[in-house]
Design a protein around this motif. Structure first.
Motif, PDB file in Angstrom:
ATOM      1  N   LEU A  84      24.155  44.805  42.580  1.00  0.00           N
ATOM      2  CA  LEU A  84      24.750  43.401  42.590  1.00  0.00           C
ATOM      3  C   LEU A  84      25.906  43.482  43.593  1.00  0.00           C
ATOM      4  CD1 LEU A  84      24.886  42.801  38.623  1.00  0.00           C
ATOM      5  CD2 LEU A  84      23.302  41.964  40.383  1.00  0.00           C
ATOM      6  N   ALA A  85      26.045  42.184  44.199  1.00  0.00           N
ATOM      7  CA  ALA A  85      27.145  42.056  45.068  1.00  0.00           C
ATOM      8  C   ALA A  85      27.623  40.782  44.736  1.00  0.00           C
ATOM      9  CB  ALA A  85      26.422  42.083  46.564  1.00  0.00           C
ATOM     10  N   ALA A  86      29.031  40.886  45.035  1.00  0.00           N
ATOM     11  CA  ALA A  86      29.914  39.675  44.945  1.00  0.00           C
ATOM     12  C   ALA A  86      30.715  39.319  45.850  1.00  0.00           C
ATOM     13  CB  ALA A  86      30.769  39.932  43.345  1.00  0.00           C
ATOM     14  N   ARG A  87      30.862  37.862  46.269  1.00  0.00           N
ATOM     15  CA  ARG A  87      31.771  37.563  47.307  1.00  0.00           C
ATOM     16  C   ARG A  87      33.164  37.118  46.694  1.00  0.00           C
ATOM     17  NH1 ARG A  87      33.330  36.440  50.421  1.00  0.00           N
ATOM     18  NH2 ARG A  87      33.175  34.677  51.419  1.00  0.00           N
ATOM     19  N   MET A  88      34.041  37.704  47.494  1.00  0.00           N
ATOM     20  CA  MET A  88      35.446  37.219  47.252  1.00  0.00           C
ATOM     21  C   MET A  88      36.098  36.765  48.668  1.00  0.00           C
ATOM     22  SD  MET A  88      38.044  37.077  45.120  1.00  0.00           S
ATOM     23  CE  MET A  88      39.811  37.091  45.025  1.00  0.00           C
ATOM     24  N   ASP A  89      36.685  35.915  48.684  1.00  0.00           N
ATOM     25  CA  ASP A  89      37.564  35.568  49.837  1.00  0.00           C
ATOM     26  C   ASP A  89      39.059  36.064  49.928  1.00  0.00           C
ATOM     27  OD1 ASP A  89      35.504  34.104  51.215  1.00  0.00           O
ATOM     28  OD2 ASP A  89      36.450  32.100  50.808  1.00  0.00           O
ATOM     29  N   CYS A  90      39.586  36.434  51.057  1.00  0.00           N
ATOM     30  CA  CYS A  90      40.983  37.063  51.161  1.00  0.00           C
ATOM     31  C   CYS A  90      42.115  36.439  50.603  1.00  0.00           C
ATOM     32  CB  CYS A  90      40.779  37.499  52.484  1.00  0.00           C
ATOM     33  SG  CYS A  90      41.105  36.176  53.970  1.00  0.00           S
ATOM     34  N   ASP A  91      42.092  35.025  50.310  1.00  0.00           N
ATOM     35  CA  ASP A  91      43.043  34.064  50.060  1.00  0.00           C
ATOM     36  C   ASP A  91      42.868  33.655  48.670  1.00  0.00           C
ATOM     37  OD1 ASP A  91      40.941  32.567  50.662  1.00  0.00           O
ATOM     38  OD2 ASP A  91      42.118  31.271  52.082  1.00  0.00           O
ATOM     39  N   ASP A  92      41.816  34.065  47.726  1.00  0.00           N
ATOM     40  CA  ASP A  92      41.741  33.694  46.337  1.00  0.00           C
ATOM     41  C   ASP A  92      42.018  34.503  45.406  1.00  0.00           C
ATOM     42  OD1 ASP A  92      40.818  31.173  47.464  1.00  0.00           O
ATOM     43  OD2 ASP A  92      38.362  32.106  47.555  1.00  0.00           O
ATOM     44  N   VAL A  93      41.919  34.471  44.022  1.00  0.00           N
ATOM     45  CA  VAL A  93      42.415  35.057  43.066  1.00  0.00           C
ATOM     46  C   VAL A  93      41.102  35.212  41.938  1.00  0.00           C
ATOM     47  CG1 VAL A  93      44.123  35.713  41.393  1.00  0.00           C
ATOM     48  CG2 VAL A  93      44.804  34.714  43.333  1.00  0.00           C
ATOM     49  N   SER A  94      40.816  36.355  41.393  1.00  0.00           N
ATOM     50  CA  SER A  94      39.617  36.401  40.602  1.00  0.00           C
ATOM     51  C   SER A  94      40.368  36.791  39.263  1.00  0.00           C
ATOM     52  CB  SER A  94      38.675  37.503  41.092  1.00  0.00           C
ATOM     53  OG  SER A  94      37.755  37.161  41.917  1.00  0.00           O
ATOM     54  N   LEU A  95      39.906  36.072  38.267  1.00  0.00           N
ATOM     55  CA  LEU A  95      40.258  36.419  36.890  1.00  0.00           C
ATOM     56  C   LEU A  95      39.754  37.692  36.379  1.00  0.00           C
ATOM     57  CD1 LEU A  95      41.191  33.272  36.922  1.00  0.00           C
ATOM     58  CD2 LEU A  95      40.813  33.390  34.742  1.00  0.00           C
ATOM     59  N   SER A  96      40.555  38.376  35.477  1.00  0.00           N
ATOM     60  CA  SER A  96      40.273  39.820  35.312  1.00  0.00           C
ATOM     61  C   SER A  96      38.871  40.096  34.709  1.00  0.00           C
ATOM     62  CB  SER A  96      41.202  40.434  34.343  1.00  0.00           C
ATOM     63  OG  SER A  96      41.332  39.728  33.118  1.00  0.00           O
ATOM     64  N   ASP A  97      38.130  38.943  34.133  1.00  0.00           N
ATOM     65  CA  ASP A  97      37.058  39.224  33.404  1.00  0.00           C
ATOM     66  C   ASP A  97      35.760  38.696  34.262  1.00  0.00           C
ATOM     67  OD1 ASP A  97      37.786  36.553  32.932  1.00  0.00           O
ATOM     68  OD2 ASP A  97      37.276  36.455  31.023  1.00  0.00           O
ATOM     69  N   ARG A  98      35.990  38.219  35.408  1.00  0.00           N
ATOM     70  CA  ARG A  98      35.090  37.561  36.103  1.00  0.00           C
ATOM     71  C   ARG A  98      33.810  38.344  36.444  1.00  0.00           C
ATOM     72  NH1 ARG A  98      34.830  36.892  42.857  1.00  0.00           N
ATOM     73  NH2 ARG A  98      32.502  36.632  42.778  1.00  0.00           N
TER      74      ARG A  98
END
Length: 321
Positions: A84-98
């Motif tokens: 599985l691969a997840a995307r993340m942008d360098c200026d956003d914030v993921s919640l801890s349970d995402r």
């Protein structure tokens, strides 16, 4: 092998990349790897990511040397070791349970290929602005997908092999490369959104979505029209070529069919015709087909609007003394 590979492209994101990266490392799903693809940054984005990686071996920083977001994303997918691969942008914030919640959805549904979440828009300082809701069910998503991009790119997780089989992101759809990929994945598998707001999406003046709005709208229009084309025949352009060239070839091919333009096509054709360098003969032919295929006041007004846009975009000629 990690459970999830998180792919984070970055270009000149030094102001926020540390916070974004830390929000991924603080997930309550620890079995992950983070692939930071530095796309030719001129600031110390790579140094910040490398420093964090020195303290946490789950972080890997690689260089893309300014080849662009599509190449950066495809490099991350090529390097991903997890199923599985997840995307993340360098200026956003993921919640801890995402990541944990998304992985659970994939484990519960073997047919699921792509999963996004709702979001919370924040300002440059991290203050909340507004919630961002998304359609959640597969049927709702497919209906929305035909009209707009109903998935928030920085929130998605997908099966790595499914995206590789689909051909990854494609350069001709730059600025809407995610929308094109979702449309292709929808042709082979199931899509879904979690209606929980699991990612904080930062809004600031330097975002590509603000600076490249016209190009993004044209790329999205090309993605929709390409999805319609694939039902019957191949796309008449190089999907990994330059966006302007792909748009020009598509419009020339569409004009050559001689078929009237439907009301569903008209909006996309107008957006595509705004691209610089489209031959006037192609423009005139498409305007004629629009008038024949779906006559309306909007169609009649399309010609003058495009003529005015071309006139004001044309550089002024300097007369000799």
């Amino acid at each position: 092998m990690p459970t999830v590979s998180v792919i984070m492209p970055v270009r000149d994101g030094a102001q926020y990349v540390g916070e974004a990266l830390q929000s991924i490392l603080d997930q309550d799903l620890a079995d992950i790897e983070v692939i930071v693809v530095d796309d030719g940054s001129c600031d110390n984005s790579a140094a910040i990511a490398t420093s964090i990686g020195g303290r946490d071996g789950r972080v890997k920083v690689v260089a893309n040397r300014g080849k662009g977001i599509v190449d950066a994303l495809n490099m991350g997918i090529a390097l991903a070791r997890a199923p599985l691969a997840a995307r993340m942008d360098c200026d956003d914030v993921s919640l801890s349970d995402r990541l944990r919640l998304q992985v659970a959805c994939f484990q519960a549904d073997a047919d699921l290929q792509l999963l996004g979440t709702a979001g919370l828009q924040i300002d440059r300082d991290g203050n909340p602005l507004r919630p961002i809701d998304v359609p959640a069910g597969n049927d709702q998503l497919r209906d929305a997908l035909a009209r707009y991009n109903p998935m928030l790119h920085p929130t998605v997780m997908f099966r790595t092999e499914a995206v590789r089989r689909a051909g990854g992101y494609r350069r001709a759809f730059t600025y809407a490369e995610d929308y094109d990929l979702w449309l292709r994945l929808s042709e082979t598998g199931k899509l879904a959104n979690i209606d929980a707001r699991l990612v904080k999406l930062r809004s600031h003046p330097g975002q590509v979505s603000r600076m490249k709005q016209d190009q993004q709208k044209a790329a999205a229009a090309l993605a929709r029209q390409s999805a319609l084309l694939r039902r019957n025949r191949a796309e008449p352009f190089d999907a990994n070529g330059q966006p302007a060239q792909a748009i020009a070839r598509f419009l020339a091919s569409r004009a050559a069919t001689g078929a009237g333009i439907s009301s569903l096509e008209r909006r996309d054709i107008e957006l595509l015709l705004r691209t610089a360098g489209i031959p006037m003969a192609v423009t005139c032919k498409l305007l004629f087909l629009a008038a024949v295929g779906a006559p309306s006041f909007r169609t009649l007004a399309l010609g003058p609007r495009l003529a005015w846009r071309r006139m004001i975009a044309r550089p002024a000629r300097i007369r000799p003394n």
